[in-house]
Design an enzyme around this catalytic site. Structure first.
Site, short mmCIF file in Angstrom:
data_model
loop_
_atom_site.label_atom_id
_atom_site.label_comp_id
_atom_site.label_asym_id
_atom_site.label_seq_id
_atom_site.Cartn_x
_atom_site.Cartn_y
_atom_site.Cartn_z
N ASP A 72 51.13 -92.93 -69.08
CA ASP A 72 50.95 -93.29 -70.44
C ASP A 72 51.86 -92.34 -71.25
OD1 ASP A 72 49.03 -91.19 -69.69
OD2 ASP A 72 47.46 -91.86 -70.74
N ASP A 114 60.70 -102.26 -66.95
CA ASP A 114 61.00 -103.31 -68.09
C ASP A 114 60.88 -102.78 -69.47
OD1 ASP A 114 60.78 -104.99 -65.77
OD2 ASP A 114 59.60 -106.79 -67.17
N LYS A 142 49.19 -90.99 -62.60
CA LYS A 142 47.98 -90.94 -63.44
C LYS A 142 46.85 -90.07 -62.65
CE LYS A 142 45.72 -92.27 -67.15
NZ LYS A 142 46.05 -91.95 -68.55
N ASP A 180 57.35 -100.84 -62.26
CA ASP A 180 57.62 -102.28 -62.60
C ASP A 180 57.48 -102.23 -64.18
OD1 ASP A 180 58.37 -104.82 -62.63
OD2 ASP A 180 56.18 -105.33 -61.53
N TYR A 201 50.60 -103.16 -55.53
CA TYR A 201 51.30 -104.61 -54.74
C TYR A 201 51.08 -104.74 -53.28
CZ TYR A 201 53.51 -105.07 -59.51
OH TYR A 201 53.77 -105.22 -60.93
MG MG Z 1 59.14 -106.75 -63.34
#
Ligand code: MG
Ligand code: NAI
Length: 336
Positions: free
Chosen positions: A208, A236, A175, A232, A124
């Site tokens: 993962d 969620d 990762k 992020d 980001y």
């Molecule tokens: Mg989000």
């Protein structure tokens, strides 16, 4: 007297922030509120997504409550998500996203975890470009930000351990087997900082596998720390275990005024219907009260939300029929 900057933003942000304010006012605390604008509606009306006046008000406030803003996928000329800009302007480098079981069949029991998401870089970073038919996003990982976020995670684990009487465990999620250079550095920094916190058990998990374990045995986690995009997505996912996006709170903390916000977005599909779940915003307000040192009030607010849900009062996303204001009034009745 503490000053709280309110930024409802777009869509259901305009429903859930007033709900949180109603609860805070019912608690009769020494708080004053100032209103500020940001988001897509603001951009359309005044040409700016995050006006300087909003940043000024934010900097002068003790904390902020942020609703949600809309960002059209694929972008719009001149518009960028104000929450990303705001996190950067105030150097709010840590995003704390707790996930706790709630009373009701919509939530799995026994979950009490915290995702600590790096908030300032990673995928980001805003460094994206097109070169003909190729699109490139740069994933920036720095030693400074990685060490800083791991320190936050270890401190949070110690704080939680003191509260809960359980051993502090931090799971570093990365990762580094594929992203050997970028996540290699993140992992190296996290394991380095871990040495400064000998009381904290530090484990690591590939992202993962972490996504799978979060579904299969979420009760086994304490604190997870990870880079921006992974945090992020995982947060969620975690919210779905306890009722979904409508119930998930978060805090953006770092150097400047801390900003508290429900994890969800502006939810255009239910905008204007008065049925948005205010729980994420209410629990974000409780996190804000904790940060402001108003700990008993934070506890009362959380207990009132839990008691309301336990009484079967729920918005449609949790299988109920209550409107936003009905749920909020039911919480407030438990606060007087
Ligand atoms: Mg989000
Ligand atoms: P969203 O979180 O707005 O909605 C996802 C789904 O969850 C929708 O079906 C929505 O109705 C439901 N939902 C979310 N919050 C709810 C609540 N409080 N009560 C009941 N149902 C709720 O995510 P989506 O649809 O991907 O994005 C919509 C817009 O929000 C986009 O423009 C996006 O850029 C923006 N967004 C903004 C964020 C922020 O301001 N921090 C975070 C995430 C998305």
């Amino acid at each position: 007297m503490k000053t709280i900057c309110l930024i409802p933003g777009d869509g259901i942000g305009k429903d859930v922030i007033p709900a949180a304010v109603q609860a805070l006012q019912t608690l009769k605390l020494d708080l004053s509120f100032v209103q500020a604008r940001a988001g897509f509606d603001c951009f359309r009306e005044c040409g700016e997504a995050l006006p300087e006046a909003t940043l000024d008000l934010l900097r002068k406030s003790d904390a902020a409550l942020f609703g949600a803003t809309s960002s059209p996928s694929g972008g719009m000329k001149g518009y960028r998500s104000p929450i990303l800009a705001l996190r950067r302007e105030l150097n709010l480098y840590a995003n704390l996203r707790p996930c706790q079981s709630l009373p009701g069949d919509f939530s799995k029991p026994g979950i009490d975890l915290l995702i600590v998401r790096e908030n300032s870089e990673g995928l980001y970073s805003g460094r994206e470009r097109r070169e003909g038919e190729t699109a490139i996003a740069e994933r920036i990982i720095t030693r400074a930000a990685s060490e800083r976020i791991m320190r936050v995670a270890c401190e949070q684990a110690l704080r939680r351990a003191a509260q809960r009487g359980s051993p502090p465990v931090v799971t570093v999620v990365h990762k580094a087997n594929v992203l050997q250079v970028s996540d290699g550095l993140f992992r190296e920094c996290a394991l380095r900082v871990a040495q400064d916190f000998p009381q904290v058990t530090v484990e690591e998990l590939l992202v993962d596998a972490a996504a799978m374990k979060l579904v299969k045995s979420p009760q086994s986690f304490d604190v997870l720390v990870t880079t921006n995009l992974f945090g992020d997505i995982l947060s969620d996912e975690a919210s779905a275990l306890v009722g979904g996006l409508g119930v998930a709170p978060s805090a953006n903390v770092g150097e400047g005024t801390p900003v508290f916000e429900p994890v969800h977005g502006s939810a255009p599909d239910i905008e204007g219907q008065g049925i948005a779940n205010p729980v994420g915003a209410l629990l974000s307000a409780a996190m804000m009260l904790d940060t402001l040192g108003l700990v008993p009030a934070a506890r009362r607010l959380r207990e009132a939300v839990h008691a309301t849900l336990a009484a079967g009062i729920r918005t449609p996303d949790l299988g109920g029929a209550a409107k936003t204001d009905e749920f909020t009034s039911a919480v407030c009745r438990r606060l007087v």
